[in-house]
Design a protein around this motif. Sequence first.
Motif, PDB file in Angstrom:
ATOM      1  N   CYS A 179       0.221 -14.730   8.638  1.00  0.00           N
ATOM      2  CA  CYS A 179       1.050 -13.531   8.788  1.00  0.00           C
ATOM      3  C   CYS A 179       0.345 -12.588   9.776  1.00  0.00           C
ATOM      4  N   THR A 180       0.937 -11.451  10.009  1.00  0.00           N
ATOM      5  CA  THR A 180       0.386 -10.485  10.949  1.00  0.00           C
ATOM      6  C   THR A 180      -1.019 -10.030  10.537  1.00  0.00           C
TER       7      THR A 180
ATOM      8  N   CYS B  16      -3.142 -11.626   8.603  1.00  0.00           N
ATOM      9  CA  CYS B  16      -4.061 -12.765   8.725  1.00  0.00           C
ATOM     10  C   CYS B  16      -4.604 -12.839  10.149  1.00  0.00           C
TER      11      CYS B  16
ATOM     12  N   HIS C 191      -4.849  -5.992   3.388  1.00  0.00           N
ATOM     13  CA  HIS C 191      -4.009  -7.168   3.188  1.00  0.00           C
ATOM     14  C   HIS C 191      -3.964  -7.559   1.711  1.00  0.00           C
TER      15      HIS C 191
ATOM     16  N   CYS D 220       5.261  -7.064   8.879  1.00  0.00           N
ATOM     17  CA  CYS D 220       4.787  -7.944   7.819  1.00  0.00           C
ATOM     18  C   CYS D 220       5.656  -9.162   7.601  1.00  0.00           C
ATOM     19  N   SER D 221       6.827  -9.181   8.098  1.00  0.00           N
ATOM     20  CA  SER D 221       7.727 -10.286   7.805  1.00  0.00           C
ATOM     21  C   SER D 221       7.602 -11.439   8.783  1.00  0.00           C
ATOM     22  N   GLY D 222       6.663 -11.380   9.683  1.00  0.00           N
ATOM     23  CA  GLY D 222       6.543 -12.499  10.614  1.00  0.00           C
ATOM     24  C   GLY D 222       5.346 -12.362  11.510  1.00  0.00           C
TER      25      GLY D 222
ATOM     26  N   GLY E 222       3.722 -15.328  12.645  1.00  0.00           N
ATOM     27  CA  GLY E 222       2.983 -16.583  12.631  1.00  0.00           C
ATOM     28  C   GLY E 222       3.500 -17.543  13.685  1.00  0.00           C
TER      29      GLY E 222
ATOM     30  N   PRO F 219       6.127 -16.105   7.561  1.00  0.00           N
ATOM     31  CA  PRO F 219       5.179 -15.725   6.519  1.00  0.00           C
ATOM     32  C   PRO F 219       5.178 -14.210   6.307  1.00  0.00           C
ATOM     33  N   ALA F 220       5.002 -13.797   5.083  1.00  0.00           N
ATOM     34  CA  ALA F 220       4.991 -12.377   4.739  1.00  0.00           C
ATOM     35  C   ALA F 220       3.595 -11.962   4.290  1.00  0.00           C
ATOM     36  N   CYS F 221       3.205 -10.755   4.655  1.00  0.00           N
ATOM     37  CA  CYS F 221       1.877 -10.237   4.327  1.00  0.00           C
ATOM     38  C   CYS F 221       1.711  -9.922   2.848  1.00  0.00           C
TER      39      CYS F 221
END
Length: 169
Positions: free
Chosen positions: A39-40, A42, A93, A107-109, A111, A130-132
């Motif tokens: 995620c963002t 990460c 996170h 947070c919703s993307g 990746g 991926p979501a955070c």
Amino acid sequence: MAQFLRSILNRWPLWALGSSALMLAAAHAFETIGGLAPCTLCLRQREVYWVAGTVALVAFVLSRLPSQRRWVPLLNLALGLIFLTGVGVASYHAGAEWGFWPGPSTCSGGGSVSLDDMTAFVNGAKVKPPACDKAAWVFLGLSMAGWNVLVSLKLALYSLAAAYFGRRA
């Protein structure tokens, strides 16, 4: 034990470089082998290790040059601050995963997207990035972000100790 710790602190830039490379390798392994898209946040945590690895490499090279060794304690201090930044990003996170606060708006993307994902999207399927705020992997009650808090904190403390004791030498 004290001798072992002293040995680590005397060679801290090399240990910090190796630790950063190992953390990045683990993150990429979880992504490529484990199929866990980052995620963002990460990706933000990875950026900290890229910066730390670069500073550690510079400190290691300077530690090999007798006329430039005086800069190593300052760079160890910089490593401590960089790893403390990593503690902050990873804590943010982990807190978003536990629902203590909302994640960022991105947070919703963010990746990577595979060819299968693109094919499914073209065929009309909804692809969920991926979501955070969802832990993709948990071990002993901690997510990857939670473990990263602990690793980053340990690296920060070692960096600050190396800066302190290196300055005194």
